[in-house]
Design a protein around this motif. Structure first.
Motif, PDB file in Angstrom:
ATOM      1  N   ARG A 145      31.216  37.074  21.933  1.00 13.65           N
ATOM      2  CA  ARG A 145      32.610  36.734  22.220  1.00 13.65           C
ATOM      3  C   ARG A 145      32.890  36.634  23.718  1.00 13.65           C
ATOM      4  N   ALA A 146      31.857  36.733  24.512  1.00  8.15           N
ATOM      5  CA  ALA A 146      32.050  36.705  25.966  1.00  8.15           C
ATOM      6  C   ALA A 146      32.623  35.367  26.425  1.00  8.15           C
ATOM      7  N   ARG A 147      32.224  34.289  25.774  1.00  8.19           N
ATOM      8  CA  ARG A 147      32.704  32.970  26.189  1.00  8.19           C
ATOM      9  C   ARG A 147      34.212  32.818  25.988  1.00  8.19           C
ATOM     10  N   ALA A 148      34.750  33.506  24.999  1.00  4.16           N
ATOM     11  CA  ALA A 148      36.192  33.398  24.755  1.00  4.16           C
ATOM     12  C   ALA A 148      36.992  34.003  25.904  1.00  4.16           C
ATOM     13  N   LEU A 150      35.786  34.208  29.009  1.00  2.00           N
ATOM     14  CA  LEU A 150      35.315  33.638  30.270  1.00  2.00           C
ATOM     15  C   LEU A 150      36.372  32.821  31.013  1.00  2.00           C
ATOM     16  N   PRO A 151      37.169  31.964  30.358  1.00  2.00           N
ATOM     17  CA  PRO A 151      38.178  31.200  31.124  1.00  2.00           C
ATOM     18  C   PRO A 151      39.139  32.086  31.899  1.00  2.00           C
ATOM     19  N   VAL A 152      39.541  33.222  31.306  1.00  5.00           N
ATOM     20  CA  VAL A 152      40.448  34.132  32.009  1.00  5.00           C
ATOM     21  C   VAL A 152      39.783  34.676  33.271  1.00  5.00           C
ATOM     22  N   ALA A 153      38.536  35.107  33.127  1.00  2.00           N
ATOM     23  CA  ALA A 153      37.830  35.674  34.278  1.00  2.00           C
ATOM     24  C   ALA A 153      37.595  34.624  35.357  1.00  2.00           C
ATOM     25  N   LEU A 154      37.266  33.398  34.956  1.00  2.00           N
ATOM     26  CA  LEU A 154      37.016  32.345  35.944  1.00  2.00           C
ATOM     27  C   LEU A 154      38.294  31.960  36.686  1.00  2.00           C
ATOM     28  N   VAL A 186      32.115  38.360  41.081  1.00  2.00           N
ATOM     29  CA  VAL A 186      30.891  38.916  40.499  1.00  2.00           C
ATOM     30  C   VAL A 186      31.070  39.148  39.001  1.00  2.00           C
ATOM     31  N   GLN A 187      32.216  39.688  38.621  1.00  2.00           N
ATOM     32  CA  GLN A 187      32.476  39.940  37.208  1.00  2.00           C
ATOM     33  C   GLN A 187      32.499  38.642  36.405  1.00  2.00           C
ATOM     34  N   ALA A 188      33.107  37.616  36.968  1.00  2.00           N
ATOM     35  CA  ALA A 188      33.131  36.322  36.274  1.00  2.00           C
ATOM     36  C   ALA A 188      31.717  35.766  36.124  1.00  2.00           C
ATOM     37  N   GLY A 189      30.900  35.934  37.165  1.00  2.00           N
ATOM     38  CA  GLY A 189      29.514  35.476  37.075  1.00  2.00           C
ATOM     39  C   GLY A 189      28.731  36.218  36.010  1.00  2.00           C
ATOM     40  N   LEU A 190      28.924  37.530  35.942  1.00  2.00           N
ATOM     41  CA  LEU A 190      28.246  38.316  34.908  1.00  2.00           C
ATOM     42  C   LEU A 190      28.688  37.887  33.511  1.00  2.00           C
ATOM     43  N   LEU A 191      29.978  37.656  33.370  1.00  2.00           N
ATOM     44  CA  LEU A 191      30.501  37.251  32.068  1.00  2.00           C
ATOM     45  C   LEU A 191      29.967  35.878  31.669  1.00  2.00           C
ATOM     46  N   TRP A 192      29.887  34.972  32.637  1.00  2.00           N
ATOM     47  CA  TRP A 192      29.331  33.644  32.355  1.00  2.00           C
ATOM     48  C   TRP A 192      27.871  33.749  31.922  1.00  2.00           C
ATOM     49  N   ALA A 193      27.094  34.567  32.641  1.00  2.00           N
ATOM     50  CA  ALA A 193      25.679  34.726  32.295  1.00  2.00           C
ATOM     51  C   ALA A 193      25.519  35.348  30.913  1.00  2.00           C
TER      52      ALA A 193
END
Length: 214
Positions: A145-148, A150-154, A186-193
């Motif tokens: 569910r990380a991709r869901a 991801l837009p918020v974090a980005l 950094v958090q957004a990058g981790l979430l994307w990965a």
């Protein structure tokens, strides 16, 4: 030429080699010698049968395809193990980010610790940070569910980075005060990965390469 010499020359000629003797002499000898003529007839028959006889070649299609399938299955298992290891590392990293985010937000939200001039605004920001922490924790718990999230974090990372750059350029704030926003990037990058690794499809072996199929 005696019979032995003639037969050696005839054998060489049957094998496509140079008989080392004139053809006329060989023909004259075989015409005059019944033994060599009979030997030549048998040799020609054996040579003809040898060249025309079918060779039984075993069908190795099934073993070859089975070996290919086994190699691909082993490679797929190795790749899956690598993906699982990467995903586990990223889950831990995202979980640490969630804990850090929550550790910053809760003291402000519950006790007003670190609140400066505007307690209301500080608590609103702390509420937002707590919500982000919950999102990161959910992504670490359920990586699929990380991709869901991801837009918020980005969007958050982009907005913080953009506004920080503008404020620093206008001398509205010091660069050292804005370095903390790098954590959002950094958090957004981790979430994307994590979302990318968790969303990798499992590659299946084509049925045409399965053992026992032609």
């Amino acid at each position: 030429m005696n019979c032995d010499d003639v037969r050696v020359a005839l054998s060489a000629r049957l094998d496509g080699e140079d008989p080392q003797a004139p053809a006329a002499a060989l023909e004259a000898h075989t015409d005059a010698c019944p033994g060599c003529r009979s030997w030549l007839a048998r040799a020609e028959r054996v040579t003809r049968l040898t060249r025309l006889q079918a060779v039984d070649v075993p069908d190795l299609t099934a073993p070859v395809l089975a070996a290919v399938a086994a190699d691909r299955a082993a490679a797929r298992d190795d790749a899956a193990a690598t993906v699982r290891a990467r995903r586990q590392v990223l889950r831990v990293a995202v979980a640490v980010a969630a804990v850090a985010q929550l550790a910053i937000a809760l003291p402000i939200l519950l006790a007003g610790f670190g609140v400066e001039a505007d307690p209301h605004t500080s608590r609103e920001m702390a509420s937002f940070d707590a919500a982000l922490a919950v999102g990161f924790a959910l992504a670490a718990w359920r990586p699929e569910r990380a991709r869901a999230f991801l837009p918020v974090a980005l969007v958050l990372a982009a907005c913080l980075a953009g506004t920080s750059a503008v404020d620093v350029a206008r001398s509205s704030t010091a660069l050292v005060h804005e370095l903390g926003h790098l954590s959002a990037v950094v958090q957004a990058g981790l979430l994307w990965a994590l979302g990318r690794v968790s969303g990798e499809p499992q590659r299946r072996l084509p049925t045409s390469l399965a053992p026992g199929r032609g």
